[in-house]
Design a protein around this motif. Structure first.
Motif, mmCIF file in Angstrom:
data_model
loop_
_atom_site.group_PDB
_atom_site.id
_atom_site.type_symbol
_atom_site.label_atom_id
_atom_site.label_comp_id
_atom_site.label_asym_id
_atom_site.label_seq_id
_atom_site.Cartn_x
_atom_site.Cartn_y
_atom_site.Cartn_z
ATOM 1 N N GLY A 1 0.790 -1.213 0.000
ATOM 2 C CA GLY A 1 0.000 0.000 0.000
ATOM 3 C C GLY A 1 0.830 1.274 0.000
ATOM 4 O O GLY A 1 1.978 1.285 -0.447
ATOM 5 N N PHE A 2 0.215 2.346 0.508
ATOM 6 C CA PHE A 2 0.858 3.658 0.452
ATOM 7 C C PHE A 2 2.091 3.716 1.358
ATOM 8 O O PHE A 2 3.058 4.427 1.050
ATOM 9 C CB PHE A 2 -0.152 4.736 0.857
ATOM 10 N N ARG B 1 4.350 1.423 1.797
ATOM 11 C CA ARG B 1 5.481 0.948 1.001
ATOM 12 C C ARG B 1 5.846 1.974 -0.072
ATOM 13 O O ARG B 1 7.020 2.258 -0.314
ATOM 14 C CB ARG B 1 5.139 -0.383 0.332
ATOM 15 N N GLN B 2 4.818 2.563 -0.684
ATOM 16 C CA GLN B 2 5.055 3.455 -1.818
ATOM 17 C C GLN B 2 5.899 4.678 -1.424
ATOM 18 O O GLN B 2 6.700 5.155 -2.220
ATOM 19 C CB GLN B 2 3.693 3.924 -2.369
ATOM 20 N N VAL B 3 5.713 5.164 -0.198
ATOM 21 C CA VAL B 3 6.433 6.367 0.228
ATOM 22 C C VAL B 3 7.652 6.021 1.085
ATOM 23 O O VAL B 3 8.337 6.915 1.572
ATOM 24 C CB VAL B 3 5.510 7.344 0.994
ATOM 25 N N GLU C 1 -3.901 0.094 -5.382
ATOM 26 C CA GLU C 1 -3.359 -0.618 -4.215
ATOM 27 C C GLU C 1 -2.246 0.203 -3.578
ATOM 28 O O GLU C 1 -2.112 0.227 -2.355
ATOM 29 C CB GLU C 1 -2.838 -1.994 -4.651
ATOM 30 N N HIS C 2 -1.464 0.890 -4.403
ATOM 31 C CA HIS C 2 -0.323 1.652 -3.883
ATOM 32 C C HIS C 2 -0.729 2.957 -3.209
ATOM 33 O O HIS C 2 0.128 3.710 -2.763
ATOM 34 C CB HIS C 2 0.686 1.928 -5.016
#
Lengths: 148, 148
Positions: free
Chosen positions: A29-30, A32-34, B54-55
């Motif tokens: 999710g977010f 991990r993304q950031v 998802e991200h």
């Protein structure tokens, strides 16, 4: 064979993580993304941190305001967590942008609970890099039942 | 041969982009990391949007609060842009979280300039999905000289 240790060394070399910080295990999710994000617990409480990477920057090669606010949510909201099973939602966030963090900076943030009424927490927060304050603000967070 | 057109069709199929929206060409930094974002100009002004992937999600499979604030910064701040060469910084953002956006939702946001004093803009903003308001708030933005 020590693949795990080898991975850890590589990660620390890449992100140049100060002593006492551990990576947060946010693998989807977010979060991990950031990421990657880091945290440490000491006599000051829980502090979170990240190294400003290219994927965090705006057109001026500073940490993007959206990233700093995202980090504020994560660092200040953490002040309400009793343990890893505490779930909370953000009700209001007030963010004052004071100065920018250059690409490569180590950015740290922490919140302090000012009041608790029912399950509503008011948190005063600060984000800084070295001796420079990047953001101050206030978060209103609510503890909720964990949903599976 | 029409590779460009083929790519565009694929992108629209993946993100299911409503009519009138064009992708923002943010190919680096935090803008790319949280993308893709879209925008349209019509009689209501400039509206930006994204599809919750998802991200973008938190542990409840809603858009993460950090993503919604990041989007608020991008959608409300856009209200101060006269053209693509306008550079601005965020001074303060106040975000009130009203409800969550599920994975797969199409989220839209727009800001309205309430006042301009010198180069300081006060913008009232809203973010919504369908007929549900997700966030309201206020942004204080400052127009700056473009730095190369």
């Amino acid at each position: 064979m020590s693949c795990g240790m080898s991975d850890d060394l590589t990660r620390e070399q890449i992100y140049d993580v100060p002593a006492g910080y551990q990576p947060l295990p946010w693998h989807r999710g977010f979060g991990r993304q950031v990421g990657p994000l880091f945290e440490k617990r000491d006599e000051n409480g829980l502090t979170r941190a990240f190294r400003v990477g290219e994927h965090h920057t705006n057109g001026m090669m500073n940490a993007h305001g959206g990233m700093v606010m995202t980090f504020a949510d994560m660092a200040w909201g953490a002040a309400v967590e009793k343990d890893e099973d505490t779930w909370w939602v953000t009700i209001r966030l007030v963010c004052d942008f004071l100065s920018g963090a250059r690409h490569g900076s180590w950015v740290e943030g922490r919140g302090e609970v000012l009041s608790v009424i029912d399950n509503i927490y008011t948190v005063e927060g600060r984000i800084w890099s070295g001796d420079k304050t990047l953001m101050t603000g206030t978060g209103i967070f609510k503890i909720i039942e964990k949903r599976v």
